[in-house]
Design an enzyme around this catalytic site. Structure first.
Site, PDB file in Angstrom:
ATOM      1  N   LYS A 113      38.672  16.103  42.809  1.00 15.02           N
ATOM      2  CA  LYS A 113      38.001  17.304  41.802  1.00 15.02           C
ATOM      3  C   LYS A 113      39.737  18.182  41.438  1.00 15.02           C
ATOM      4  O   LYS A 113      40.062  18.477  42.494  1.00 15.02           O
ATOM      5  CB  LYS A 113      37.076  18.139  42.728  1.00 15.02           C
ATOM      6  CG  LYS A 113      36.648  19.332  41.979  1.00 15.02           C
ATOM      7  CD  LYS A 113      35.586  20.245  42.509  1.00 15.02           C
ATOM      8  CE  LYS A 113      35.547  21.400  41.623  1.00 15.02           C
ATOM      9  NZ  LYS A 113      35.123  22.453  42.619  1.00 15.02           N
ATOM     10  N   ALA A 141      30.375  26.543  40.643  1.00 16.56           N
ATOM     11  CA  ALA A 141      30.894  28.022  40.847  1.00 16.56           C
ATOM     12  C   ALA A 141      29.891  28.995  40.194  1.00 16.56           C
ATOM     13  O   ALA A 141      29.624  28.611  38.991  1.00 16.56           O
ATOM     14  CB  ALA A 141      32.195  27.988  40.491  1.00 16.56           C
TER      15      ALA A 141
END
Lengths: 255, 417
Positions: free
Chosen positions: A95, A182
């Site tokens: 990631k 997020a």
């Protein structure tokens, strides 16, 4: 029904991914056991320890590790961290997180595209964390990304889908899994993103700061499943583009 | 009440004593603290102007309970809010401030607490800073470790499990030059994951060199932002040059360091103004270097060898806690370090509210880790300490204590790239 999440040719049953922010061993356990996580993010810098309690030892072997490049400020640094992750035996998933901002931890899209291109060529399954921008998302596709991970709101903020409209555009226009990353603070927000057509949800703070970890983990699993089913069942076709007039506007047309 | 800092040593020559007394009593015998010495780099920056503008006009007596309540209601803490939170009017709101601070800390750092240890490699100093145990007129055992001794100390510390080290020296370029410190950093890279420096301020190219040697964090304490007071406390030496010290963090970032740490030494001057200036020093530098990592410390004055009366005056634990909560609410993303100058009880409490990093296994002396860690007399010579510590817990004990508080001790979260 066969509804797998496919990232870079790898199949997953779960659409919950555990983020790496506030790590604890209890959190990992709850995410796997109660949220059904099959992918767990791991900050390479946090695994860079001789500590007795190295996180790597606490992640079950059947779980796919998703090392992230947090701490990278440029594409070059992200590439170096990704290669280190591979050397540490973390597999080929990566990631990309590149932040040039220590206050809000917002991703740098330009550098992220550069790093994606380099790492995809090296055979990594690249999952870039990005600010939801359609042009950038298209560049990421061309650069070889395996998924696109737009942020819902500032990391750790638990503020939910602040960028909802822009994430919807990515879902509509990009032919890769869109994984919302997020800012998801509640199961209801995760459910909403899934209803919109997101492929998966990444969360950490929402679970880590919950009063009862296992219960919150389970709540997330159920919310994600509910949202996914709603999406698959055709939600969104029902009058989303305005109300229907009882007398059709075109009712006067005769031949 | 004031601290009585001046202590005469019987070991000083009559000439040295005379010079010392002249420096202490005759301001005209002292150099201009705003004047750079030869070799000191001057950079263009408006950070100082911004910080000092706020500090000089800060009248904390005009803030009221209403201002404090408003500040606590705001989602984002403004500079004006910070001023209210640091004022005496905020003292009755300490519990509310602590609750808000805890929320911000957990949002940004979860329940993690980082642990590090300092390693003093030399205590020679060319400055006369009246409150410091290392000051050049204080009669203490002076020592500078050679590379072999440094490595031996590092091995002992690394074996205890520590992964982050902060290398310190007294401020003497003559005794501990940049190359010497650089070699120590190269050694430290072998034994530790993270290497920080707390040394005399240097130029950008020297910070770059030290970064290449393996250091990635630079701590410089401004001691006090009140220039008039600073002038009366730092009577001689390069440290007297106040603006060169102020710009040290910026030069370190220009030299490629990942992070920088700041602090005033609380108890030297008006602590509310110093706390405001410290927080704004971070704030303005972060706006200019948004990718940099920043942290704040909060040391209070401690007794030193030959002067056990030195104390932090009006900065009691309640005030210290108020400052730390205000820092956290204003700068939710910065690290906050609480050193062994504070007691175990205070540190156990404050890591649950605002602090994110504590030291353990601490010695502020030179070459005494074997004695301190194993209880064995090493037989080798040792250098005296900079100040008396207040919490002597080992890494092992600290690790367990943090875990017992329901927090997660972390030894490393860092990668040198």
């Amino acid at each position: 029904m066969d509804d797998k999440l496919i990232i870079g040719g790898h199949e997953f049953n779960s659409r919950f991914i555990l983020g790496s922010g506030k790590y604890s061993l209890n959190l990992i356990e709850a995410a796997v056991k109660y949220a059904g996580a099959e992918i767990i993010t791991l900050a390479v810098r946090r695994a860079n320890t001789k500590e007795q309690e190295n996180i790597l030892d606490f992640i079950p072997k059947r779980i796919t590790l998703l090392p992230n490049t947090s701490g990278a400020r440029t594409a070059e640094e992200a590439v170096r961290i990704a290669r280190l992750a591979r050397e540490l035996g973390c597999g080929d998933f990566v990631k990309i997180e590149i932040m040039r901002d220590s206050k809000y931890l917002l991703p740098d899209n330009q550098e992220t595209i550069k790093a994606t291109e380099i790492l995809a060529k090296e055979g990594f399954v690249v999952m870039p964390y990005m600010y939801p921008d359609l042009n950038c998302a298209r560049d990421l596709v061309n650069a070889g990304a395996a998924a696109v991970m737009p942020l819902a709101s500032p990391i750790g903020s638990n503020k939910g889908l602040a960028t909802k409209d822009f994430i919807q555009i990515l879902i509509d226009e990009i032919d890769l899994p869109i994984i919302v990353d997020a800012g998801i603070g509640r199961p209801s927000q995760a459910c909403e993103a899934m209803e919109m057509g997101a492929a998966a949800i990444m969360a950490n703070t929402a679970l880590a700061t919950a009063g009862d970890l296992p219960m919150m983990a389970e709540a997330f699993r159920k919310a994600i499943e509910a949202g996914r089913k709603a999406y698959l069942s055709g939600l969104g076709r029902v009058l989303t583009r305005g109300a229907s007039a009882s007398d059709p506007l075109t009712g006067f047309l005769r031949d | 009440m004031e601290n009585q800092f001046f202590v005469d040593s019987e070991y000083l020559s009559p000439e040295a004593l005379e010079k010392k007394h002249r420096l202490e009593t005759d301001p005209s015998s002292r150099k201009d603290p705003m004047e750079y010495l030869p070799g000191m780099e001057k950079i263009e920056s408006d950070v100082c102007k911004n910080v000092m503008g706020h500090m000089n006009s800060y009248d904390y007596s005009k803030y009221t309970a209403k201002d404090v309540r408003t500040a606590l209601e705001h989602e984002t803490c403004s500079i004006e809010d910070l001023k209210a939170l640091l004022s005496p009017a905020a003292e009755p709101f300490l519990e509310e401030m602590a609750e808000r601070a805890r929320l911000e800390t957990s949002r940004h750092f979860g329940n993690t607490v980082y642990i590090f240890t300092p390693l003093y490699i030399a205590n020679y100093c060319e400055n006369y800073c009246v409150y410091c145990g290392f000051n050049c007129y204080n009669h203490i055992n002076r020592m500078k470790l050679n590379m072999e001794q440094i490595e031996s100390e590092m091995k002992i510390i690394a074996e205890s499990g520590m992964e982050e080290i902060l290398i310190l020296t007294g401020e003497s370029r003559a005794q501990s030059d940049v190359e010497y410190i650089g070699e120590a950093c190269k050694l430290a890279r072998k034994y530790f994951r993270m290497v920080g420096l707390e040394i005399y301020p240097v130029n950008t190219d020297e910070y770059r060199y030290l970064h290449e040697c393996g250091a990635d964090y630079v701590t410089v304490f401004q001691e006090t932002y009140d220039i008039e007071k600073y002038e009366t406390l730092h009577l001689m030496g390069h440290k007297r040059v106040w603006p060169y010290r102020f710009d040290a963090q910026e030069r370190a970032l220009m030299g490629g360091m990942r992070g920088v740490a700041f602090s005033a030494l609380l108890g030297l001057s008006d602590f509310r103004k110093d706390a405001l200036a410290s927080a704004l020093h971070v704030y303005y530098l972060q706006r200019k270097y948004p990718y940099a990592e920043m942290s704040l410390s909060c040391p209070r004055l401690r007794p030193i060898i030959n002067n056990d009366k030195i104390n932090p005056l009006d900065v009691h634990e309640r005030q210290l806690c108020q400052i730390l909560c205000a820092y956290r609410i204003f700068l939710p993303f910065v690290g906050i370090t609480v050193s062994s100058r504070e007691s175990a009880e205070f540190r156990n409490g404050i890591v649950k509210i605002a602090a994110t990093k504590v030291s353990a296994g601490v010695s502020t002396g030179i070459g005494d880790h074997e004695t301190k860690y194993s209880g064995k007399e090493s037989g080798g010579e040792q250098g005296d300490e900079q100040f008396e510590i207040n919490d002597s817990r080992s890494l092992d004990k600290m690790y367990k204590d943090i875990a017992n508080e329901g927090l997660q001790p972390v030894l490393n979260d860092y990668l040198y790239v």
